[in-house]
Structure formats: C-alpha cells, structure tokens
Design a protein around this motif. Structure first.
Motif, mmCIF file in Angstrom:
data_model
loop_
_atom_site.group_PDB
_atom_site.id
_atom_site.type_symbol
_atom_site.label_atom_id
_atom_site.label_comp_id
_atom_site.label_asym_id
_atom_site.label_seq_id
_atom_site.Cartn_x
_atom_site.Cartn_y
_atom_site.Cartn_z
ATOM 1 N N LYS A 578 40.314 -9.227 -24.445
ATOM 2 C CA LYS A 578 39.955 -10.756 -24.929
ATOM 3 C C LYS A 578 40.793 -11.074 -24.032
ATOM 4 C CE LYS A 578 40.911 -9.704 -29.040
ATOM 5 N NZ LYS A 578 41.429 -10.871 -30.944
ATOM 6 N N PRO A 579 41.022 -11.240 -22.545
ATOM 7 C CA PRO A 579 42.045 -11.678 -22.227
ATOM 8 C C PRO A 579 42.259 -13.064 -22.141
ATOM 9 C CG PRO A 579 39.893 -11.318 -20.232
ATOM 10 C CD PRO A 579 39.383 -10.820 -22.210
ATOM 11 N N LEU A 580 41.225 -13.944 -22.720
ATOM 12 C CA LEU A 580 42.211 -15.537 -23.028
ATOM 13 C C LEU A 580 43.053 -15.152 -24.385
ATOM 14 C CD1 LEU A 580 38.397 -16.966 -21.761
ATOM 15 C CD2 LEU A 580 40.542 -16.931 -20.438
ATOM 16 N N ALA A 581 42.920 -14.238 -24.848
ATOM 17 C CA ALA A 581 44.257 -14.053 -26.314
ATOM 18 C C ALA A 581 45.206 -14.661 -25.555
ATOM 19 C CB ALA A 581 44.347 -13.195 -26.993
ATOM 20 N N MET A 582 46.196 -14.390 -24.146
ATOM 21 C CA MET A 582 47.175 -14.272 -23.566
ATOM 22 C C MET A 582 46.880 -15.732 -22.855
ATOM 23 S SD MET A 582 48.465 -10.879 -22.181
ATOM 24 C CE MET A 582 47.641 -9.385 -23.065
ATOM 25 N N GLU A 583 47.802 -16.418 -22.908
ATOM 26 C CA GLU A 583 48.275 -17.531 -21.606
ATOM 27 C C GLU A 583 49.147 -17.686 -20.787
ATOM 28 O OE1 GLU A 583 45.250 -21.646 -21.812
ATOM 29 O OE2 GLU A 583 47.498 -21.875 -23.483
ATOM 30 N N ALA A 584 49.364 -18.001 -19.842
ATOM 31 C CA ALA A 584 50.793 -18.539 -19.286
ATOM 32 C C ALA A 584 51.357 -19.834 -19.726
ATOM 33 C CB ALA A 584 50.518 -18.255 -17.698
ATOM 34 N N ALA A 585 52.536 -19.804 -20.636
ATOM 35 C CA ALA A 585 53.166 -21.106 -20.136
ATOM 36 C C ALA A 585 53.813 -21.841 -19.141
ATOM 37 C CB ALA A 585 54.208 -20.524 -21.964
ATOM 38 N N GLU A 586 54.065 -20.126 -18.285
ATOM 39 C CA GLU A 586 54.822 -20.797 -17.270
ATOM 40 C C GLU A 586 54.291 -20.345 -15.176
ATOM 41 O OE1 GLU A 586 59.449 -20.941 -17.586
ATOM 42 O OE2 GLU A 586 59.217 -21.687 -19.534
ATOM 43 N N MET A 587 54.386 -20.319 -14.703
ATOM 44 C CA MET A 587 54.440 -19.617 -13.230
ATOM 45 C C MET A 587 55.064 -20.311 -12.103
ATOM 46 S SD MET A 587 50.277 -19.485 -13.207
ATOM 47 C CE MET A 587 48.849 -19.241 -14.503
ATOM 48 N N THR A 588 56.007 -19.467 -11.740
ATOM 49 C CA THR A 588 57.175 -20.390 -10.802
ATOM 50 C C THR A 588 56.840 -19.451 -8.982
ATOM 51 O OG1 THR A 588 58.342 -18.086 -11.181
ATOM 52 C CG2 THR A 588 58.244 -20.658 -12.403
ATOM 53 N N GLY A 589 57.211 -20.187 -8.262
ATOM 54 C CA GLY A 589 56.493 -20.018 -6.810
ATOM 55 C C GLY A 589 57.158 -18.631 -5.985
ATOM 56 N N ASP A 590 58.227 -17.870 -7.112
ATOM 57 C CA ASP A 590 58.735 -16.718 -6.969
ATOM 58 C C ASP A 590 58.035 -15.419 -7.644
ATOM 59 O OD1 ASP A 590 59.699 -17.233 -9.686
ATOM 60 O OD2 ASP A 590 61.651 -16.529 -9.453
ATOM 61 N N GLY A 591 56.955 -15.474 -8.290
ATOM 62 C CA GLY A 591 55.832 -14.791 -9.101
ATOM 63 C C GLY A 591 56.282 -14.433 -10.233
ATOM 64 N N GLN A 592 57.123 -15.666 -10.889
ATOM 65 C CA GLN A 592 57.146 -15.511 -12.279
ATOM 66 C C GLN A 592 56.888 -15.003 -13.362
ATOM 67 O OE1 GLN A 592 60.601 -12.723 -13.024
ATOM 68 N NE2 GLN A 592 60.065 -12.639 -10.636
ATOM 69 N N ILE A 593 55.491 -15.299 -14.465
ATOM 70 C CA ILE A 593 55.123 -15.628 -15.272
ATOM 71 C C ILE A 593 54.912 -15.225 -16.587
ATOM 72 C CG2 ILE A 593 52.686 -15.805 -16.105
ATOM 73 C CD1 ILE A 593 51.426 -14.957 -13.691
ATOM 74 N N VAL A 594 55.741 -16.141 -17.751
ATOM 75 C CA VAL A 594 55.707 -16.279 -18.902
ATOM 76 C C VAL A 594 53.778 -15.943 -19.655
ATOM 77 C CG1 VAL A 594 57.001 -17.057 -20.780
ATOM 78 C CG2 VAL A 594 57.844 -16.862 -18.518
ATOM 79 N N LEU A 595 54.023 -15.079 -20.109
ATOM 80 C CA LEU A 595 52.965 -15.143 -20.956
ATOM 81 C C LEU A 595 52.943 -15.277 -22.621
ATOM 82 C CD1 LEU A 595 50.328 -12.152 -19.362
ATOM 83 C CD2 LEU A 595 50.201 -14.719 -19.101
ATOM 84 N N SER A 596 51.939 -15.948 -23.852
ATOM 85 C CA SER A 596 52.285 -16.228 -25.054
ATOM 86 C C SER A 596 51.194 -15.508 -25.492
ATOM 87 C CB SER A 596 52.478 -17.057 -24.940
ATOM 88 O OG SER A 596 52.186 -17.600 -26.585
ATOM 89 N N HIS A 597 51.450 -14.259 -26.203
ATOM 90 C CA HIS A 597 49.901 -13.861 -26.850
ATOM 91 C C HIS A 597 49.533 -14.739 -27.883
ATOM 92 C CE1 HIS A 597 47.564 -10.706 -28.118
ATOM 93 N NE2 HIS A 597 47.232 -10.040 -26.789
ATOM 94 N N LYS A 598 48.913 -14.381 -28.287
ATOM 95 C CA LYS A 598 48.872 -16.104 -29.269
ATOM 96 C C LYS A 598 48.210 -14.754 -30.559
ATOM 97 C CE LYS A 598 45.881 -18.960 -27.003
ATOM 98 N NZ LYS A 598 44.865 -19.946 -26.000
ATOM 99 N N ASP A 599 47.529 -14.037 -30.466
ATOM 100 C CA ASP A 599 47.605 -12.986 -31.119
ATOM 101 C C ASP A 599 48.098 -12.289 -32.185
ATOM 102 O OD1 ASP A 599 44.438 -13.877 -31.424
ATOM 103 O OD2 ASP A 599 43.529 -12.351 -30.523
#
Length: 626
Positions: A578-599
């Motif tokens: 279930k990769p869609l159970a995680m969704e990116a809240a932020e993506m920045t140009g320096d390669g940083q990503i914040v993911l929220s795991h819904k479950d």
C-alpha cells in the motif's frame, strides 16, 4: 649476508655423500622408526595374501596417527612419523596406500595456516585452514619411505598442486596417500616413487609428485644466481611482516628472520629452523623427513619479492627439489637466495638455494612455481587485519547527526570470492543464513554485501562512540526481527549497539547505523510508465513533482519511491502493498521530503540524495500526529 662463502656442495662438481653416515658424513634424512622398519620386514616375509594389509590393522598404524585411540596410547615424547596412518593396501617393493585422517584437534599446525584471521572469535575449522603444499610434500614422503626401507629422502620431482586441501567447516578430513615405485635407477642408486594425495570423496588427486629415495645424495641441480641489480632493503623486517600480518602465517610457520635485500631479479634473506614440538597434539618429537615449515617460508620469501610488485602468490608446484643434509638444529639461521626466472602472466617461477647455516648448502629447488594475482590495497588490508580495516566506503551522508552510512559494490569486490568474504565477516548463525541462499546466487551476494556494509557501519559507529578500536566483523551478529527489520546483537564490552538499516539495488548495497531508528533505500533512476507511477504516487504527489523541471522528473519519481521504501523500513512494515498509505506533505528542491503515514499516524522526514545514477533515501521519524 653473503652467498659467496665456501659451500660444501657447489654445482655439479660437488661430492655425493653416503646416506649411511660413512666417513662421518651426516645422514641424508631422518629415517622412520626402527620398530616400523622391523614390522615392515616381518610383513615382507609373510605369504603374499597375508602381506596385503587392507583387511586387517596395519602394524604401521600403531606408530602412526590413525585414530584418537592410537594418539592417546602413544607416548608424546616418542619420535614417529606423524602422517603414517592406517595402511589400506600394501604390496612390498611395489606400492602402498595409507589413510591419514587430518583433524584440527591433532594437526595443530592447521591453526597457523588458516586464511581467515579471527582468533578467539571463530573456531579453526571456520577460518578455512589449509594444508600447506610443503606439508603435503612431507605427507607423500612419509608414505613413500615405507617402500624404500634403508634409503633416505633425496628430494622431489614434478610436484603439482592442483587444489587446496582444506578443512572448511569440518573438524576431520580423511586423506588417501597413494604411492608406487615407478623405477629404480641402479646406477644412480635412486628409487623414483610416484605419490598422490586424494581427499575423501574426490576422484582426482589434490597434489602429485615423484619422491626420490636412495642410498647416496644426488647433486644434479646447479642453478645460477645473478648478482642483485638495483639492490635495496625491504621496507619491513621479518618481525614487522608477521606482526602486521603481511604474511598470514601463525607461529609454527614464521621462519622468516631479520632483514631482506631485494633486486630486480631476486631476493636474499634468512630463514630460521623452528621447533616442530607444537605441530601435532600427540607427539612433541615428530620424525619429519623434511622441514615443511621452513619450506613454506621459501614460498613466503618469494611472496615478499612479489609484494613489492604489488602482486601476491600462492605455490602450485616445483620442477625439482634436492636435499643434501638433514634438517639443521632448531634455531639455525639458514641463508636463502631466490632467483626469479619468470614473472610474466599469471605464473611466477623461481630457483632457490638454502644454506645450512655453516657455509654449506642444505637444499636447492628448481622451478618453484606460484600462481600470481593482484588485489587492491583496501582488500589486502582488510584480509590481513579485518579488525582494523573496513571494506565498505562512505556513502553520501544523511542530514542526521551521528549517522554513519557506508556502501559496497560487486565491482569493488571482484577479486574477493564471496564465500571467503562470508567467512571473514559472518558469525556462525549468519553463515547458516548465507548458506540457505545458495540456490539464489544473486540474492545471496546482495544479502552478503548488505551485511558486510552494515557490519562496517556498526563497528565504525561503536568505535567512534567509545573512542576505541573497531571490533572484528564476525564478533557480533546482525539478525532480523519478526518484521524483517535488522537489529544488532552487540559484541562483549559494547554496552549498547546502534540501530541499523540495509538496502541493495542490483550489485550495490548500502547500510546506515544511527543512535535512533532509521531507514535507508537505494534505487537506480529510471523512467516509469504511467500505470506504475499512479500505483505509488497520489494525485497530490504527482502535482508536486510536476513543478520540477521536466528533465528532473524521473529522478524525483525515484526519490519519492525511495522515500516511501525507506520509511517502510524505518517502521518495520515495508510498503505492505500500500504505497499510497504514505503521502508527501512537503518536497523541497534540496531533496527533502516529509511523508505522512496515514495508517500508522506518524510523520517521517526523508533526505534523498542523487549520485552516479542512483537515489539514496534516509528516513527517520519526525513526530506523531495527534
């Protein structure tokens, strides 16, 4: 040291000494026990059907090392030939076959000739103990001696070592030593005896040779030794060579002494006769026909010359070896000179002369042959001192303080056999896991490289934390919990161990060690079709990636996939389909990503890094979502 001193034996003009010691000349070899000879003589007098000993215990077996009972019953101070085991077949004056069971308990020298250096960490059998070629010569000589009572060992011809004789993961190994008289040259007084050693269950011999016995010395070798051109002192003394494990040999085989002088065509040095008291458990006075440990050091000094050429060697045979006197007393320093005859291609060939410490010649060797190969310095350093050197190299660093990330690829290890690498790095339980993957070679290699990278990261992390030395990679284990997440079982004295995460892609592996839980993933940048993208990236995520330049979108899709894989490893749940159970809240140009795991109701921060056509993602928990 000089090789210009007067020699008792000098080329073809030298005298041929009687083997019986007539006129005060030394005996040419230590003969087998008088009692052995008497029993053989009795066997010769028996009818032919009774002389064939394959159906009853051999009288020679009582003087040999054929079983543990025999070993226990033998006085440890009694001289005897250590490799005369049970006689399987014997026709006097024709042939004899002897079975000798090697064991790590009886054959103590094996611990000093093991490729893997893990003292106190692994048992000898797990360290790939190998019978030296020169010990195989002794084994064949002792069996051949039974066909030539009253004669002495003159030397060997046409020695061919085909394969290692090793006790890999076994404590005992049966050898069959098959010998047969092939001719008797009455004019020269020489018996030529063919000899071969077969390892149990193998149809081809591991090593073959012709062993020469007779009643007088032969002096048929007269090699020419050139003056050393471009002479220079070796950078290391013998003590440093062994202390820093430039030679892997343990105390029994440490016969190099003093300094060495190298030239473009050879090397000069000294060898020391060591006591054989610690070679076998059952006897402190083995009756050896050769000096296998000092002969092994001939290969070591050839190896010193090769090392200066950034090459490493392993002996595979010789054309001829002549012995002119018995082994000198323990402690004798014997000058040795090596002339390199050939060093092109994969083979190095040399002539050798060893003196007796009194100005005479002890032995000469024509056509000493070694297999030549090259290792990178990093591999050499790790193999000689795995507790001081790393195999993995630094990976792009995550933005998390205190994390250590290392990478390993098959291209870096192409000269390191995976099975041998596993022996260096894995604990006993890990070796079982490694062997369970034998049916899947690529998966097995990936698993191994991941474990090696992880062990390097962990022991470097611990060493920095404790401000001390690194541990041996086999001194601790990396296991997996019920969710498949790796964890470290610490070595004694650590106190605590870091968290660890491992990933691999194709023939690359990466591992990270950190004080807190962490996840890592590595993927090659690739173009993915629309269906695949929609399966793991939500509409919101696809919109976010669409804001980046077109030429960067494949990389950003790979960053997102890596990020989700890394978070799944961090949480110990994988993607759970279930990769869609995680969704990116932020993506920045320096390669940083914040993911929220819904479950799981957590947020994770992910640092993604691009390099060499790959994306690496590191994930750790940011906070819980209330």
């Amino acid at each position: 040291m000089s090789f210009e001193r007067a020699k008792r034996v000098n080329g073809g003009d030298a005298p041929s000494w009687p083997a019986t010691g007539e006129g005060g000349a030394p005996l040419i070899a230590r003969m087998f026990e008088v009692q052995d000879a008497k029993e053989l003589a009795l066997a010769v007098e028996q009818p032919e059907e009774e002389a064939h000993l394959s159906e009853r215990p051999s009288p020679m077996a009582r003087a040999g090392a054929g079983s543990s009972d025999q070993i226990q019953e033998t006085d440890a101070s009694e001289p005897r030939m250590p490799f005369i085991g049970s006689v399987l077949d014997y026709v006097p004056g024709e042939r004899i076959t002897i079975e000798r069971k090697l064991s790590v308990d009886e054959d103590l020298y094996l611990a000093d000739h093991a490729f893997v250096h893990a003292p106190g960490i692994k048992p000898t059998s797990a360290c790939l103990p190998v019978v030296p070629m020169t010990m195989s010569l002794e084994i064949m000589a002792e069996a051949a001696a039974c066909l030539a009572p009253g004669c002495g060992l003159l030397g060997f011809e046409d020695v061919r070592s085909v394969t290692w004789i090793d006790l890999a993961d076994v404590d005992e190994l049966a050898l069959n030593i098959v010998t047969q008289i092939v001719r008797h040259d009455a004019e020269r007084g020489v018996f030529s005896i063919s000899a071969a050693i077969y390892v149990e269950s193998k149809s081809s011999p591991a090593i073959t040779a012709t062993v020469l016995f007779g009643d007088r010395y032969l002096v048929e070798l007269s090699p020419t030794f050139s003056d050393l051109s471009n002479a220079r002192a070796h950078s290391l003394t013998a003590d440093e060579i062994y202390a820093e494990r430039h030679m892997f040999h343990g105390p029994s085989f440490q016969c190099l002494v003093g300094d060495f002088v190298l030239g473009d065509e050879g090397i000069v040095g000294e060898l020391c006769v060591r006591s054989p008291e610690q070679l076998f458990k059952s006897t402190r006075s083995p009756q050896l026909l050769t000096d296998p440990c000092l002969l092994d050091a001939v290969g070591q000094i050839v190896g010193l010359w090769a090392m200066e050429q950034e090459r490493y060697v392993f002996p595979i045979g010789l054309l001829k070896l002549e012995i002119y006197r018995p082994t000198p007393p323990v402690g004798t320093r014997a000058p040795v000179r090596v002339e390199i005859l050939q060093s092109e291609g994969k083979t190095l060939v040399a002539d050798v002369e060893v003196q007796d410490g009194e100005g005479g010649v002890w032995m000469r060797i024509s056509g000493w042959r070694t297999w030549k190969f090259r290792w990178e310095k990093r591999l050499v350093d790790f193999r000689r001192q795995p507790d001081r050197h790393l195999l993995a190299t630094p990976a792009p660093a995550p933005r998390f303080d205190g994390a250590i990330s290392l990478m390993l690829s098959s291209a870096e290890l192409k000269q390191f056999d995976p099975a041998l690498l596993a022996r260096y790095c894995l604990s006993a339980d890990e070796m079982l896991n490694y062997k369970e993957l034998e049916r899947f070679p690529q998966r097995q290699r990936q698993w191994l490289y991941g474990r090696v990278a992880a062990k390097d990261a962990v022991r470097l992390w611990v060493a920095k934390r404790q401000q001390g030395e690194m541990s041996h990679p086999a001194a601790f284990a990396i296991s997996s919990d019920e969710r498949g997440r790796p964890f470290v079982t610490p070595a004694p004295g650590w106190g605590s161990a870091p968290s660890v995460s491992i990933s691999h892609c194709e023939e690359r592996a990466i591992a990270v060690a950190h004080e807190h839980d962490i996840g890592v993933d590595i993927e090659r940048i690739a173009t993915r079709d629309v269906g695949v993208v929609e399966a793991f990236a939500s509409a919101k995520e696809r919109e976010m990636i669409g804001r980046f330049p077109v030429q960067e979108r494949d990389a950003w899709l790979t960053r997102l996939w890596c990020a989700k894989e890394a978070v799944g490893k961090l949480l110990g749940v994988g993607l759970e389909g279930k990769p869609l159970a995680m969704e990116a809240a932020e993506m920045t140009g320096d390669g940083q990503i914040v993911l929220s795991h819904k479950d799981r109701n957590v947020r994770a921060r992910v640092s993604t890094i691009e390099g060499d056509g790959f994306i690496i993602a590191y994930a750790d928990l940011e906070q819980s979502v209330a």
